[in-house]
Design a protein around this motif. Structure first.
Motif, PDB file in Angstrom:
ATOM      1  N   CYS A  43      -6.910  -0.913 -10.145  1.00  0.00           N
ATOM      2  CA  CYS A  43      -7.423  -1.754  -9.065  1.00  0.00           C
ATOM      3  C   CYS A  43      -8.267  -2.880  -9.674  1.00  0.00           C
ATOM      4  O   CYS A  43      -9.212  -2.595 -10.418  1.00  0.00           O
ATOM      5  N   MET A  45     -10.441  -4.668  -8.362  1.00  0.00           N
ATOM      6  CA  MET A  45     -11.788  -4.765  -7.773  1.00  0.00           C
ATOM      7  C   MET A  45     -12.727  -3.686  -8.308  1.00  0.00           C
ATOM      8  O   MET A  45     -13.844  -3.958  -8.724  1.00  0.00           O
ATOM      9  N   CYS A  46     -12.275  -2.402  -8.294  1.00  0.00           N
ATOM     10  CA  CYS A  46     -13.179  -1.308  -8.706  1.00  0.00           C
ATOM     11  C   CYS A  46     -12.716  -0.630  -9.987  1.00  0.00           C
ATOM     12  O   CYS A  46     -13.373   0.288 -10.464  1.00  0.00           O
ATOM     13  N   CYS A  83      -6.508   0.058  -4.961  1.00  0.00           N
ATOM     14  CA  CYS A  83      -6.790   1.380  -4.404  1.00  0.00           C
ATOM     15  C   CYS A  83      -6.977   1.212  -2.885  1.00  0.00           C
ATOM     16  O   CYS A  83      -7.193   0.101  -2.390  1.00  0.00           O
ATOM     17  N   CYS A  86     -10.426  -0.311  -1.635  1.00  0.00           N
ATOM     18  CA  CYS A  86     -10.576  -1.763  -1.798  1.00  0.00           C
ATOM     19  C   CYS A  86      -9.651  -2.525  -0.859  1.00  0.00           C
ATOM     20  O   CYS A  86      -9.981  -3.628  -0.429  1.00  0.00           O
TER      21      CYS A  86
HETATM   22 ZN   LIG Z   1     -10.439  -0.404  -5.834  1.00  0.00          ZN
END
Ligand SMILES: [Zn+2]
Length: 181
Positions: A43, A45-46, A83, A86
């Motif tokens: 992912c 973002m995370c 994910c 997100c």
């Molecule tokens: Zn994520």
């Protein structure tokens, strides 16, 4: 629609581009041929590797032909694994973007009231673009930028994702590769 309102609306396209540039200016730049782009199962973002969702991201538009009455505009659509948590955040940001964009259009209508009702009023939609871009960019991990038929560029927020992206790209044999830091 007054001339001031029309020019202000068009200026919003530039403001939106500036907002996007400002928000991603410190992110790493990745450039590659579209045929060679391999996104990691991570992912952006995370950095979770539990990616179950695909988010469609669009590169910047480019003009490829000019006809008498229309222009031909093309862009790349890229499926980016994310994910589920997100993806929910991005869905929320889209909703916030629509609401703040609509509020901006309303405010512009009050400050620069329309002088007549015509199709030109559609230009008022442009007043909502900067708020929409800001709301839908601030949490992203990857943002695609200018592209051509042989190159796509992207800005990457996290160095870890950038490294995984480089590794995923290297995992596939290629003849030609362009990576800029
Ligand atoms: Zn994520």
């Amino acid at each position: 629609m007054s001339t001031l309102a029309a020019f202000s609306a068009l200026a919003m396209v530039g403001v939106a581009a500036a907002v996007k540039w400002y928000m991603t200016r410190r992110w790493r730049l990745f450039c590659i041929s579209p045929n060679e782009l391999v996104l990691p199962k991570m992912c952006p973002m995370c950095l979770s590797t539990n990616v179950t969702e695909k988010i469609y991201e669009k590169s910047s538009e480019r003009q490829t032909a000019d006809y008498v009455i229309a222009r031909r505009i093309e862009w790349w659509n890229i499926q980016v694994p994310h994910c589920s948590a997100c993806k929910k955040k991005l869905d929320t940001d889209h909703a916030i973007g629509f609401i703040t964009g609509a509020a901006s259009i309303g405010a512009a209508g009050l400050l620069l009231p329309p002088t007549e009702f015509s199709l030109l009023l559609l230009c008022y939609i442009l007043f909502g673009v900067p708020a929409y871009v800001a709301a839908t960019t601030w949490r992203k991990g990857i943002v695609f930028g200018p592209s051509s038929s042989h190159q796509i560029s992207a800005r990457i927020r996290h160095p870890e994702y950038f490294q995984s992206l480089v590794a995923a790209t290297h995992s596939v044999p290629q003849k030609k590769r362009v990576i800029a830091l």
